[in-house]
Design an enzyme around this catalytic site. Structure first.
Site, PDB file in Angstrom:
ATOM      1  CB  ILE A 161      46.172  41.436  47.011  1.00 53.78           C
ATOM      2  CG1 ILE A 161      46.519  40.566  48.083  1.00 53.78           C
ATOM      3  CG2 ILE A 161      47.430  42.256  46.882  1.00 53.78           C
ATOM      4  CD1 ILE A 161      47.570  39.537  48.428  1.00 53.78           C
ATOM      5  N   PRO A 162      43.486  40.642  45.566  1.00 52.85           N
ATOM      6  CG  PRO A 162      43.247  40.414  43.431  1.00 52.85           C
ATOM      7  CD  PRO A 162      44.286  41.004  44.561  1.00 52.85           C
ATOM      8  CE  LYS A 187      41.355  41.834  53.017  1.00 49.76           C
ATOM      9  NZ  LYS A 187      41.045  40.495  52.711  1.00 49.76           N
ATOM     10  N   PRO A 188      45.805  39.923  52.528  1.00 48.99           N
ATOM     11  CG  PRO A 188      46.892  37.892  52.987  1.00 48.99           C
ATOM     12  CD  PRO A 188      46.451  39.149  53.610  1.00 48.99           C
ATOM     13  CB  SER A 240      35.537  44.001  42.508  1.00 48.35           C
ATOM     14  OG  SER A 240      35.187  44.638  43.607  1.00 48.35           O
ATOM     15  CD  GLU A 261      46.858  48.375  38.571  1.00 50.51           C
ATOM     16  OE1 GLU A 261      46.294  48.052  37.724  1.00 50.51           O
ATOM     17  OE2 GLU A 261      47.784  49.035  38.782  1.00 50.51           O
ATOM     18  CB  CYS A 295      42.071  42.072  36.240  1.00 51.97           C
ATOM     19  SG  CYS A 295      43.952  41.943  36.174  1.00 51.97           S
ATOM     20  CE  LYS A 345      30.711  38.444  39.171  1.00 55.37           C
ATOM     21  NZ  LYS A 345      31.957  38.915  38.984  1.00 55.37           N
ATOM     22  CD  GLU A 392      36.367  41.546  36.115  1.00 61.70           C
ATOM     23  OE1 GLU A 392      35.733  42.203  37.215  1.00 61.70           O
ATOM     24  OE2 GLU A 392      37.372  41.596  35.706  1.00 61.70           O
TER      25      GLU A 392
HETATM   26  P1  NDP Z   1      37.122  42.387  45.849  1.00 60.65           P
HETATM   27  O1  NDP Z   1      37.256  43.849  45.540  1.00 60.65           O
HETATM   28  O2  NDP Z   1      35.927  41.774  46.153  1.00 60.65           O
HETATM   29  O3  NDP Z   1      38.203  42.027  46.899  1.00 60.65           O
HETATM   30  C1  NDP Z   1      39.405  42.395  46.749  1.00 60.65           C
HETATM   31  C2  NDP Z   1      40.136  42.554  48.025  1.00 60.65           C
HETATM   32  O4  NDP Z   1      39.631  43.721  48.710  1.00 60.65           O
HETATM   33  C3  NDP Z   1      39.987  41.245  48.956  1.00 60.65           C
HETATM   34  O5  NDP Z   1      41.196  41.094  49.901  1.00 60.65           O
HETATM   35  C4  NDP Z   1      38.768  41.794  49.690  1.00 60.65           C
HETATM   36  O6  NDP Z   1      38.524  40.899  51.030  1.00 60.65           O
HETATM   37  C5  NDP Z   1      39.080  43.134  49.970  1.00 60.65           C
HETATM   38  N1  NDP Z   1      37.881  44.001  50.257  1.00 60.65           N
HETATM   39  C6  NDP Z   1      36.542  43.650  50.381  1.00 60.65           C
HETATM   40  N2  NDP Z   1      35.895  44.672  50.670  1.00 60.65           N
HETATM   41  C7  NDP Z   1      36.564  45.687  51.031  1.00 60.65           C
HETATM   42  C8  NDP Z   1      36.325  47.054  51.487  1.00 60.65           C
HETATM   43  N3  NDP Z   1      35.079  47.467  51.405  1.00 60.65           N
HETATM   44  N4  NDP Z   1      37.093  47.797  51.838  1.00 60.65           N
HETATM   45  C9  NDP Z   1      38.666  47.493  51.686  1.00 60.65           C
HETATM   46  N5  NDP Z   1      38.831  46.110  50.965  1.00 60.65           N
HETATM   47  C10 NDP Z   1      37.781  45.191  50.680  1.00 60.65           C
HETATM   48  O7  NDP Z   1      37.595  41.506  44.402  1.00 60.65           O
HETATM   49  P2  NDP Z   1      37.822  40.085  44.319  1.00 60.65           P
HETATM   50  O8  NDP Z   1      38.948  39.412  45.299  1.00 60.65           O
HETATM   51  O9  NDP Z   1      36.753  39.436  43.923  1.00 60.65           O
HETATM   52  O10 NDP Z   1      38.722  39.940  43.060  1.00 60.65           O
HETATM   53  C11 NDP Z   1      38.431  39.945  41.666  1.00 60.65           C
HETATM   54  C12 NDP Z   1      38.564  41.335  41.100  1.00 60.65           C
HETATM   55  O11 NDP Z   1      39.791  42.061  40.936  1.00 60.65           O
HETATM   56  C13 NDP Z   1      38.003  41.241  39.726  1.00 60.65           C
HETATM   57  O12 NDP Z   1      37.038  42.348  39.436  1.00 60.65           O
HETATM   58  C14 NDP Z   1      39.423  41.646  38.958  1.00 60.65           C
HETATM   59  O13 NDP Z   1      39.204  42.291  37.538  1.00 60.65           O
HETATM   60  C15 NDP Z   1      40.087  42.567  39.982  1.00 60.65           C
HETATM   61  N6  NDP Z   1      41.408  42.256  39.717  1.00 60.65           N
HETATM   62  C16 NDP Z   1      42.094  43.418  38.954  1.00 60.65           C
HETATM   63  C17 NDP Z   1      43.590  43.010  38.694  1.00 60.65           C
HETATM   64  C18 NDP Z   1      44.205  44.543  38.015  1.00 60.65           C
HETATM   65  O14 NDP Z   1      45.313  44.393  38.084  1.00 60.65           O
HETATM   66  N7  NDP Z   1      43.417  45.542  37.628  1.00 60.65           N
HETATM   67  C19 NDP Z   1      44.150  42.064  38.930  1.00 60.65           C
HETATM   68  C20 NDP Z   1      43.505  41.038  39.755  1.00 60.65           C
HETATM   69  C21 NDP Z   1      42.029  41.138  40.054  1.00 60.65           C
HETATM   70  P3  NDP Z   1      37.841  39.451  51.098  1.00 60.65           P
HETATM   71  O15 NDP Z   1      38.783  38.613  50.041  1.00 60.65           O
HETATM   72  O16 NDP Z   1      37.652  39.107  52.327  1.00 60.65           O
HETATM   73  O17 NDP Z   1      36.517  39.933  50.202  1.00 60.65           O
END
Ligand code: NDP
Length: 482
Positions: A161-162, A187-188, A240, A261, A295, A345, A392
């Protein structure tokens, strides 16, 4: 509406003297907080003050492996064998305990993530409880959810999750997985792990059988280890689009089910016949809710030409009244940006917007000297091809364009790689149906924005991802149907 009568608000800070945050948190594996195998921790920071709140375990592949094994054992020996009505009782218990600890959870969410307490108190935490209540209800009714079919759980779900809605996203993931009979490793996000760890305390205190829910904190590498672990049956990812693509590639050719998502760049469309004052509130909510870290944020505004000047003037007047500052103050409208990286950013993309010829407007509001802050911002004179219209930003930045006809705005709204959400503001029901059915997005709100409900599915098209969360649709990715 007149905004020039200046109200003075006295400070109204939420008290934090009853909040307990440990100095250090391990992973939550097999029902207990355990030290990380490699013994490493990282700091989680309050973005409004730049102070360290706690240190949390820095998960590695070894920690993920322990968590997945615990989840597998719990699945085989306990959870998949338990009568569904009993499973439901545990999920109800989690929901009720979230309600009991709602104030504490809201404060910690605002401390760790920077969002205004009004939002964490009135939206994030109640909705998280509502998701557990809703899916608790489905646990013993799966035969009705999928009539004529037999729904079986998949096994172990790996969930990532993000940082923008930490507790709520954990609820979106864990509640349907448990209701369908799966066990979980979650994993948060790195910058906002604390409410997931508080949820772990709740899960422990609910006597949920050990291993049914496991929480491994850490960086993206821990997320990647989870995705690639051979012991999981399903990946649920919110984050993302870039990371979503990496995950999709990693899962190609495996038997793991997945839902993604991802990001968005929603069009919020205001027609001449809309109730303009309400629409202005909807625009404000659409882009400045949660500092724009949303998002489905209405980050591209399309205003019909005849009312454009009026709407933009009212919008600027309304922006002058927004209070930016202490997330724990109940008067605050816009809190802190979640991290220094995210602030950089946003600044970089705004600079590009200015360099590309966009006209930027920001209100004169005061912002604290310490912490990560960005004033609410709007841009006019932008083109479809402008970077800030296409990308975005995930911050409080609105790009405004005008249009003349229904056909033109549908074309412009769909001219994006994303397809998560949208908004339509008009007096005419027929126009609502015409436009919302032609916008290629998972959710289109009419004469409102950012409304969520656990019974309602949410998810995207195109680069906004695949699969749905919420509602009956949100159960489907967690079952196999015979
Ligand atoms: P990221 O994709 O950077 O991170 C999301 C999660 O994935 C975090 O827990 C991150 O860890 C983890 N992660 C990072 N790299 C990897 C990898 N290679 N493999 C597996 N997991 C990984 O997104 P953000 O946290 O920056 O969140 C923002 C994004 O989330 C925006 O683009 C937003 O639009 C989207 N979002 C979408 C939603 C939806 O429902 N469609 C809802 C909410 C957000 P770590 O934190 O350590 O980097």
């Amino acid at each position: 509406m007149k905004f020039n009568t200046s109200w003075q608000y006295d400070p109204s800070p939420e008290s934090i003297d009853h909040i307990v945050i440990d100095k250090e948190y391990g992973h939550f594996i097999n029902g207990k907080f355990t030290k990380p195998v490699k013994g490493k921790y990282f700091a989680t920071v309050n973005p409004a003050r730049e102070t360290v709140l706690s240190h949390v375990a820095d998960g590695t592949a070894e920690d993920v492996d322990k968590a997945v094994k615990a989840a597998r054992t719990a699945y085989d020996k306990t959870w998949s064998k338990m009568p569904a009505s009993e499973r439901g009782k545990y999920i109800y218990r989690i929901a009720r305990m979230i309600q009991e600890r709602a104030r504490e959870l809201s404060i910690i969410e605002s401390l760790d993530g920077g969002k205004p307490i009004r939002e964490s108190r009135d939206i994030d935490v109640p909705l998280a409880a509502a998701h557990f209540f809703y899916y608790a209800g489905w646990a013993d009714k799966l035969d009705y959810a999928f009539p004529g079919r037999k729904a079986k759980p998949l096994g172990v779900a790996g969930q990532i999750i993000p940082w923008n809605f930490p507790l709520l996203m954990a609820a979106w993931k864990i509640a349907p997985a448990l209701a369908a009979g799966n066990t979980v490793v979650l994993k948060p996000a790195e910058t906002t792990p604390l409410t997931a760890l508080k949820l772990a305390e709740i899960i422990r205190d609910c006597d949920l059988p050990p291993g049914v829910v496991n929480i491994v904190t850490g960086a993206g590498t821990a997320g990647a280890s989870l995705v690639n672990h051979p012991g999981i049956d399903k990946v649920a990812f919110t984050g993302s689009t870039d990371v979503g693509k990496i995950i999709q590639k990693a899962l190609a050719g495996t038997n793991k089910k997945y839902t993604l998502e991802l990001g968005g760049k929603a069009a919020n469309i205001i027609f001449e016949d809309a109730a303009i004052d309400q629409a202005v509130e909807g625009i404000i909510n659409g882009i400045f809710f949660n500092q724009g870290h949303v998002c489905c944020a209405g980050s591209r505004l399309f205003v019909q030409e005849g009312v454009a000047n009026n709407v933009i003037r009212k919008l600027k007047d309304r922006m002058e009244t927004l209070i930016v500052g202490d997330p724990l103050d109940k008067n605050t409208d816009i809190g802190a940006i979640n991290s220094k990286d995210q602030l950089n950013k946003i600044k970089a993309l705004v600079k590009i917007g200015v360099n590309e010829g966009g006209q930027m407007y920001q209100p004169n509001c005061a912002i604290p000297s310490k912490g990560y802050w960005f004033r609410p911002t709007l841009f006019t004179d932008v083109a479809q091809s402008s970077k800030i219209v296409q990308e975005e930003i995930f911050g409080p930045v609105l790009a405004i364009q005008t249009f003349r006809t229904v056909e033109e705005v549908i074309e412009k709204a769909n001219n994006t790689p994303y397809g998560l959400s949208g908004g339509v503001w008009t007096d005419k029901g027929s126009k609502v149906f015409k436009v919302s059915s032609k916008i290629k997005a998972g959710v289109v709100w009419a004469n409102t924005y950012n409304k969520f409900d656990p019974t309602s599915p949410f998810g995207g098209f195109k680069e906004s991802g695949m699969g749905r969360e919420g509602g009956l649709h949100g159960l489907y990715p967690y079952v196999k149907l015979a």
